[in-house]
Write a protein that holds these residues in place. Structure first.
Motif, PDB file in Angstrom:
ATOM      1  N   LYS A  72       0.787  -1.229   0.160  1.00  0.00           N
ATOM      2  CA  LYS A  72       0.074  -0.072  -0.053  1.00  0.00           C
ATOM      3  C   LYS A  72       0.869   1.258  -0.077  1.00  0.00           C
ATOM      4  CE  LYS A  72      -4.209  -2.117   2.260  1.00  0.00           C
ATOM      5  NZ  LYS A  72      -5.039  -1.982   3.527  1.00  0.00           N
ATOM      6  N   GLY A  73       2.244   0.964  -0.020  1.00  0.00           N
ATOM      7  CA  GLY A  73       2.982   2.395   0.098  1.00  0.00           C
ATOM      8  C   GLY A  73       4.161   2.151   0.963  1.00  0.00           C
ATOM      9  N   TRP A  74       5.079   3.304   0.848  1.00  0.00           N
ATOM     10  CA  TRP A  74       6.235   3.453   1.725  1.00  0.00           C
ATOM     11  C   TRP A  74       5.981   4.056   2.796  1.00  0.00           C
ATOM     12  CZ3 TRP A  74      10.737   1.136  -0.218  1.00  0.00           C
ATOM     13  CH2 TRP A  74      11.132   1.112  -1.655  1.00  0.00           C
ATOM     14  N   PHE A  75       6.681   3.346   4.034  1.00  0.00           N
ATOM     15  CA  PHE A  75       6.544   3.571   5.479  1.00  0.00           C
ATOM     16  C   PHE A  75       7.828   3.706   6.143  1.00  0.00           C
ATOM     17  CE2 PHE A  75       6.206   2.326   9.934  1.00  0.00           C
ATOM     18  CZ  PHE A  75       5.319   3.040  10.427  1.00  0.00           C
ATOM     19  N   LEU A  76       8.158   4.780   6.703  1.00  0.00           N
ATOM     20  CA  LEU A  76       9.399   5.166   7.323  1.00  0.00           C
ATOM     21  C   LEU A  76       9.395   5.054   9.033  1.00  0.00           C
ATOM     22  CD1 LEU A  76      12.339   6.096   6.980  1.00  0.00           C
ATOM     23  CD2 LEU A  76      11.484   8.596   7.044  1.00  0.00           C
ATOM     24  N   ALA A 124       3.540   7.524   4.932  1.00  0.00           N
ATOM     25  CA  ALA A 124       3.213   7.395   6.343  1.00  0.00           C
ATOM     26  C   ALA A 124       4.618   7.029   6.922  1.00  0.00           C
ATOM     27  CB  ALA A 124       2.241   6.204   6.621  1.00  0.00           C
ATOM     28  N   MET A 125       4.601   7.499   8.233  1.00  0.00           N
ATOM     29  CA  MET A 125       5.925   7.420   9.121  1.00  0.00           C
ATOM     30  C   MET A 125       5.463   7.273  10.426  1.00  0.00           C
ATOM     31  SD  MET A 125       7.188  11.453   8.491  1.00  0.00           S
ATOM     32  CE  MET A 125       8.730  11.386   9.294  1.00  0.00           C
ATOM     33  N   ALA A 126       6.373   6.831  11.333  1.00  0.00           N
ATOM     34  CA  ALA A 126       6.336   7.013  12.716  1.00  0.00           C
ATOM     35  C   ALA A 126       7.728   7.084  13.406  1.00  0.00           C
ATOM     36  CB  ALA A 126       5.677   5.571  13.137  1.00  0.00           C
ATOM     37  N   VAL A 127       7.791   7.693  14.557  1.00  0.00           N
ATOM     38  CA  VAL A 127       8.961   7.740  15.366  1.00  0.00           C
ATOM     39  C   VAL A 127       8.779   6.861  16.550  1.00  0.00           C
ATOM     40  CG1 VAL A 127       9.965   9.938  14.228  1.00  0.00           C
ATOM     41  CG2 VAL A 127       8.194   9.951  16.267  1.00  0.00           C
ATOM     42  N   SER A 128       9.790   6.287  17.075  1.00  0.00           N
ATOM     43  CA  SER A 128       9.901   5.606  18.429  1.00  0.00           C
ATOM     44  C   SER A 128       9.702   6.399  19.512  1.00  0.00           C
ATOM     45  CB  SER A 128      11.194   4.911  18.445  1.00  0.00           C
ATOM     46  OG  SER A 128      12.341   5.403  18.212  1.00  0.00           O
ATOM     47  N   HIS A 129      10.229   7.944  19.434  1.00  0.00           N
ATOM     48  CA  HIS A 129       9.913   8.652  20.389  1.00  0.00           C
ATOM     49  C   HIS A 129      10.351   9.984  20.005  1.00  0.00           C
ATOM     50  CE1 HIS A 129      14.026   7.016  20.879  1.00  0.00           C
ATOM     51  NE2 HIS A 129      14.253   7.994  22.078  1.00  0.00           N
ATOM     52  N   THR A 130      10.419  10.922  20.646  1.00  0.00           N
ATOM     53  CA  THR A 130      10.685  12.444  20.080  1.00  0.00           C
ATOM     54  C   THR A 130      12.087  12.846  20.403  1.00  0.00           C
ATOM     55  OG1 THR A 130       9.578  13.333  22.273  1.00  0.00           O
ATOM     56  CG2 THR A 130       8.404  12.928  19.967  1.00  0.00           C
ATOM     57  N   HIS A 131      12.967  12.016  20.986  1.00  0.00           N
ATOM     58  CA  HIS A 131      14.417  12.653  21.135  1.00  0.00           C
ATOM     59  C   HIS A 131      15.003  12.774  19.910  1.00  0.00           C
ATOM     60  CE1 HIS A 131      15.068  10.385  25.439  1.00  0.00           C
ATOM     61  NE2 HIS A 131      14.408  11.471  25.551  1.00  0.00           N
ATOM     62  N   PRO A 132      15.911  13.911  19.600  1.00  0.00           N
ATOM     63  CA  PRO A 132      16.451  14.446  18.420  1.00  0.00           C
ATOM     64  C   PRO A 132      17.182  13.261  17.420  1.00  0.00           C
ATOM     65  CG  PRO A 132      17.465  15.501  20.373  1.00  0.00           C
ATOM     66  CD  PRO A 132      16.485  14.621  20.847  1.00  0.00           C
TER      67      PRO A 132
END
Length: 276
Positions: A72-76, A124-132
Protein backbone atom coordinates in the motif's frame (compact mmCIF):
# COMPACT_ATOMS: atom_id res chain seq x y z
CA UNK A 1 -23.27 -31.84 -18.28
CA UNK A 2 -23.46 -31.70 -14.51
CA UNK A 3 -20.43 -33.93 -13.93
CA UNK A 4 -18.32 -31.63 -16.13
CA UNK A 5 -19.37 -28.59 -14.10
CA UNK A 6 -18.64 -30.47 -10.89
CA UNK A 7 -15.22 -31.45 -12.21
CA UNK A 8 -14.49 -27.85 -13.23
CA UNK A 9 -15.48 -26.55 -9.80
CA UNK A 10 -13.38 -29.23 -8.14
CA UNK A 11 -10.38 -28.19 -10.28
CA UNK A 12 -10.83 -24.53 -9.28
CA UNK A 13 -11.18 -25.51 -5.64
CA UNK A 14 -8.03 -27.63 -5.87
CA UNK A 15 -6.10 -24.81 -7.51
CA UNK A 16 -7.14 -22.35 -4.82
CA UNK A 17 -6.13 -24.76 -2.07
CA UNK A 18 -2.74 -25.58 -3.61
CA UNK A 19 0.32 -24.67 -1.47
CA UNK A 20 1.34 -21.91 -3.92
CA UNK A 21 -2.11 -20.30 -3.85
CA UNK A 22 -2.38 -20.59 -0.09
CA UNK A 23 1.08 -19.08 0.35
CA UNK A 24 0.05 -16.21 -1.91
CA UNK A 25 -3.13 -15.57 0.09
CA UNK A 26 -1.18 -15.61 3.35
CA UNK A 27 1.68 -13.49 2.01
CA UNK A 28 2.61 -10.49 4.12
CA UNK A 29 1.83 -7.07 2.68
CA UNK A 30 5.43 -6.09 3.44
CA UNK A 31 7.68 -6.60 0.44
CA UNK A 32 11.01 -5.17 1.63
CA UNK A 33 12.67 -3.73 4.71
CA UNK A 34 15.70 -1.47 4.30
CA UNK A 35 18.11 -0.63 7.14
CA UNK A 36 19.37 2.96 6.72
CA UNK A 37 22.43 4.56 8.35
CA UNK A 38 20.95 7.48 10.28
CA UNK A 39 23.96 8.36 12.41
CA UNK A 40 27.11 7.07 14.08
CA UNK A 41 28.60 8.32 17.30
CA UNK A 42 30.50 7.74 20.51
CA UNK A 43 29.03 7.90 24.01
CA UNK A 44 31.35 9.63 26.47
CA UNK A 45 30.26 7.57 29.50
CA UNK A 46 27.94 4.59 29.15
CA UNK A 47 27.09 4.52 32.86
CA UNK A 48 24.21 6.82 31.79
CA UNK A 49 22.67 3.70 30.22
CA UNK A 50 23.95 1.16 32.80
CA UNK A 51 23.50 2.71 36.27
CA UNK A 52 26.20 1.57 38.70
CA UNK A 53 28.30 -0.03 35.94
CA UNK A 54 30.82 1.04 33.28
CA UNK A 55 31.69 4.35 34.94
CA UNK A 56 33.85 6.39 32.57
CA UNK A 57 33.74 3.82 29.74
CA UNK A 58 33.05 5.00 26.22
CA UNK A 59 31.09 3.07 23.59
CA UNK A 60 30.40 3.44 19.89
CA UNK A 61 26.72 3.84 19.04
CA UNK A 62 24.86 3.71 15.75
CA UNK A 63 21.49 5.17 14.83
CA UNK A 64 19.31 3.23 12.40
CA UNK A 65 16.21 4.19 10.45
CA UNK A 66 14.07 1.64 8.62
CA UNK A 67 12.22 2.01 5.35
CA UNK A 68 9.42 -0.44 4.63
CA UNK A 69 7.99 -1.14 1.20
CA UNK A 70 4.40 -2.30 1.68
CA UNK A 71 1.92 -3.14 -1.04
CA UNK A 72 0.00 0.00 0.00
CA UNK A 73 3.00 2.36 -0.01
CA UNK A 74 6.28 3.39 1.63
CA UNK A 75 6.50 3.61 5.44
CA UNK A 76 9.44 5.13 7.35
CA UNK A 77 10.32 4.23 10.93
CA UNK A 78 12.46 6.86 12.72
CA UNK A 79 14.37 9.62 10.91
CA UNK A 80 17.69 9.72 12.78
CA UNK A 81 20.07 12.60 13.35
CA UNK A 82 19.33 15.70 11.27
CA UNK A 83 20.87 15.57 7.79
CA UNK A 84 22.47 18.97 8.49
CA UNK A 85 24.92 17.22 10.85
CA UNK A 86 26.60 15.66 7.76
CA UNK A 87 28.18 19.08 7.09
CA UNK A 88 29.63 19.42 10.62
CA UNK A 89 33.32 18.33 10.62
CA UNK A 90 33.30 17.54 14.37
CA UNK A 91 29.78 16.19 14.43
CA UNK A 92 27.01 17.25 16.80
CA UNK A 93 28.79 17.71 20.13
CA UNK A 94 26.45 17.46 23.16
CA UNK A 95 26.44 19.85 26.12
CA UNK A 96 26.82 16.81 28.41
CA UNK A 97 30.21 15.14 27.75
CA UNK A 98 28.77 11.80 28.89
CA UNK A 99 26.22 11.81 26.07
CA UNK A 100 26.74 10.81 22.41
CA UNK A 101 28.66 12.91 19.91
CA UNK A 102 26.82 12.17 16.66
CA UNK A 103 28.04 12.24 13.07
CA UNK A 104 26.04 11.71 9.91
CA UNK A 105 28.15 9.81 7.31
CA UNK A 106 25.21 9.60 4.89
CA UNK A 107 22.16 11.81 4.73
CA UNK A 108 18.71 10.27 4.80
CA UNK A 109 17.82 12.17 1.62
CA UNK A 110 20.83 10.69 -0.23
CA UNK A 111 19.94 7.15 0.84
CA UNK A 112 16.38 7.57 -0.42
CA UNK A 113 17.73 8.95 -3.69
CA UNK A 114 19.97 5.90 -4.04
CA UNK A 115 16.78 3.80 -3.92
CA UNK A 116 15.15 5.97 -6.58
CA UNK A 117 12.84 7.67 -4.09
CA UNK A 118 11.97 11.24 -3.22
CA UNK A 119 10.74 12.29 0.25
CA UNK A 120 7.26 12.79 -1.27
CA UNK A 121 7.12 9.04 -2.00
CA UNK A 122 6.90 8.31 1.74
CA UNK A 123 3.18 8.39 2.56
CA UNK A 124 3.31 7.36 6.23
CA UNK A 125 5.87 7.38 9.01
CA UNK A 126 6.31 6.92 12.73
CA UNK A 127 8.99 7.72 15.26
CA UNK A 128 9.79 5.56 18.25
CA UNK A 129 9.96 8.71 20.39
CA UNK A 130 10.80 12.40 20.23
CA UNK A 131 14.49 12.52 21.15
CA UNK A 132 16.42 14.38 18.41
CA UNK A 133 18.40 11.32 17.24
CA UNK A 134 15.07 9.85 16.12
CA UNK A 135 13.18 12.93 14.90
CA UNK A 136 15.97 14.87 13.16
CA UNK A 137 14.42 14.66 9.70
CA UNK A 138 10.67 14.47 10.35
CA UNK A 139 10.07 17.69 8.41
CA UNK A 140 11.77 16.25 5.33
CA UNK A 141 8.37 14.53 4.95
CA UNK A 142 5.79 17.28 5.59
CA UNK A 143 3.10 15.39 3.67
CA UNK A 144 3.51 12.01 5.40
CA UNK A 145 1.00 10.90 8.02
CA UNK A 146 2.90 10.70 11.32
CA UNK A 147 1.86 8.06 13.85
CA UNK A 148 2.78 8.99 17.42
CA UNK A 149 1.41 8.16 20.84
CA UNK A 150 -0.73 10.92 22.32
CA UNK A 151 1.32 10.73 25.54
CA UNK A 152 4.44 11.54 23.52
CA UNK A 153 2.79 14.26 21.44
CA UNK A 154 1.50 16.01 24.56
CA UNK A 155 4.81 15.70 26.45
CA UNK A 156 6.19 19.26 26.76
CA UNK A 157 9.44 19.88 24.88
CA UNK A 158 12.23 22.28 25.79
CA UNK A 159 10.73 25.61 26.92
CA UNK A 160 7.32 23.94 26.51
CA UNK A 161 7.76 23.99 22.73
CA UNK A 162 5.64 21.50 20.73
CA UNK A 163 7.56 18.42 19.60
CA UNK A 164 6.32 18.62 16.00
CA UNK A 165 5.14 21.37 13.69
CA UNK A 166 1.40 21.88 14.24
CA UNK A 167 0.93 21.71 10.46
CA UNK A 168 2.30 18.15 10.21
CA UNK A 169 -0.49 15.58 9.61
CA UNK A 170 -0.58 13.30 12.63
CA UNK A 171 -2.60 10.41 13.99
CA UNK A 172 -2.43 10.28 17.78
CA UNK A 173 -2.37 6.77 19.22
CA UNK A 174 -3.35 5.45 22.65
CA UNK A 175 -1.89 1.97 22.29
CA UNK A 176 -0.96 -0.48 19.55
CA UNK A 177 -1.76 0.27 15.90
CA UNK A 178 -2.06 -2.11 12.93
CA UNK A 179 -0.76 0.36 10.34
CA UNK A 180 -2.02 -1.27 7.14
CA UNK A 181 -4.85 -3.36 8.59
CA UNK A 182 -3.26 -6.68 7.59
CA UNK A 183 -1.08 -7.42 10.64
CA UNK A 184 2.17 -6.97 8.73
CA UNK A 185 3.27 -3.70 10.39
CA UNK A 186 2.16 -3.10 13.98
CA UNK A 187 3.17 -0.19 16.20
CA UNK A 188 3.61 -1.46 19.77
CA UNK A 189 3.10 0.92 22.67
CA UNK A 190 6.25 0.51 24.82
CA UNK A 191 6.43 3.49 27.24
CA UNK A 192 9.15 4.03 29.81
CA UNK A 193 12.10 5.54 28.02
CA UNK A 194 9.75 8.44 27.27
CA UNK A 195 6.03 8.77 28.14
CA UNK A 196 4.83 7.63 24.70
CA UNK A 197 7.68 5.50 23.42
CA UNK A 198 6.75 2.90 20.82
CA UNK A 199 8.39 -0.03 19.01
CA UNK A 200 7.52 -1.70 15.69
CA UNK A 201 6.64 -5.29 14.77
CA UNK A 202 7.26 -6.07 11.09
CA UNK A 203 6.34 -9.42 9.52
CA UNK A 204 8.43 -10.21 6.46
CA UNK A 205 7.55 -13.04 4.03
CA UNK A 206 11.01 -14.71 4.15
CA UNK A 207 12.86 -13.16 7.10
CA UNK A 208 9.91 -13.60 9.45
CA UNK A 209 8.97 -11.33 12.34
CA UNK A 210 11.26 -8.52 13.47
CA UNK A 211 10.72 -6.09 16.35
CA UNK A 212 12.46 -2.73 15.90
CA UNK A 213 13.30 -1.66 19.43
CA UNK A 214 13.43 2.11 19.25
CA UNK A 215 15.01 2.98 22.61
CA UNK A 216 13.01 0.45 24.65
CA UNK A 217 16.54 -0.97 24.93
CA UNK A 218 19.80 0.63 23.74
CA UNK A 219 22.18 -2.30 23.31
CA UNK A 220 22.22 -6.06 23.70
CA UNK A 221 23.85 -6.21 27.14
CA UNK A 222 21.10 -4.01 28.54
CA UNK A 223 18.47 -6.25 26.93
CA UNK A 224 20.05 -9.45 28.24
CA UNK A 225 20.21 -8.02 31.77
CA UNK A 226 17.01 -5.94 31.61
CA UNK A 227 18.88 -2.81 32.65
CA UNK A 228 17.00 0.49 32.74
CA UNK A 229 18.95 3.67 31.88
CA UNK A 230 18.96 6.40 34.49
CA UNK A 231 17.49 8.97 32.09
CA UNK A 232 14.30 6.95 31.40
CA UNK A 233 11.12 8.65 32.60
CA UNK A 234 9.63 5.53 34.23
CA UNK A 235 11.54 2.45 35.38
CA UNK A 236 8.47 0.21 35.94
CA UNK A 237 7.01 1.06 32.53
CA UNK A 238 10.38 0.33 30.92
CA UNK A 239 10.54 -3.11 32.54
CA UNK A 240 6.93 -3.85 31.49
CA UNK A 241 7.67 -2.76 27.93
CA UNK A 242 10.73 -5.01 27.75
CA UNK A 243 8.50 -7.88 28.87
CA UNK A 244 5.90 -6.99 26.24
CA UNK A 245 8.61 -7.11 23.57
CA UNK A 246 9.91 -10.44 24.90
CA UNK A 247 6.36 -11.87 24.84
CA UNK A 248 5.88 -10.62 21.27
CA UNK A 249 9.17 -12.16 20.16
CA UNK A 250 8.14 -15.47 21.73
CA UNK A 251 4.71 -15.46 20.14
CA UNK A 252 5.96 -14.46 16.69
CA UNK A 253 9.27 -16.41 16.87
CA UNK A 254 10.83 -13.08 16.00
CA UNK A 255 14.16 -11.27 16.11
CA UNK A 256 14.90 -8.10 18.09
CA UNK A 257 16.76 -5.42 16.14
CA UNK A 258 18.22 -2.95 18.63
CA UNK A 259 18.42 0.54 17.21
CA UNK A 260 21.71 1.74 18.72
CA UNK A 261 23.61 -1.57 18.96
CA UNK A 262 26.67 -1.24 16.71
CA UNK A 263 27.74 -4.90 16.78
CA UNK A 264 24.30 -6.01 15.62
CA UNK A 265 23.99 -3.25 13.00
CA UNK A 266 27.42 -4.12 11.58
CA UNK A 267 26.14 -7.67 10.96
CA UNK A 268 23.10 -6.46 9.01
CA UNK A 269 22.55 -5.75 5.33
CA UNK A 270 22.34 -2.01 4.77
CA UNK A 271 20.47 -0.20 2.01
CA UNK A 272 20.42 -0.54 -0.95
CA UNK A 273 20.39 -4.22 0.12
CA UNK A 274 17.19 -5.26 1.88
CA UNK A 275 15.35 -7.93 3.82
CA UNK A 276 12.28 -9.60 2.33
Amino acid sequence: MMPRIALALAAVSLALSSPAAMAQSEKSGVERLYVLNCGEGTAGDISRWTPGLNEGKTMDFVDSCYLIKHAKGWFLWDTGIADAVAAMPNGLVPADPKAVTWKRPKTLAAQLEQLGLKPDDVKAMAVSHTHPDHTGNVELFPQAMLYVQKAEYDWPGANNEPRFKPSHPVELLTGDKDVFGDGSVTILSTPGHTPGHQSLLVKLPKTGAVVLSGDAVHFKDNWDNRRVPGMNVNKDQTAASMQKIADTLGKEKGQLWINHDKAQRDSQKLAPEFYD
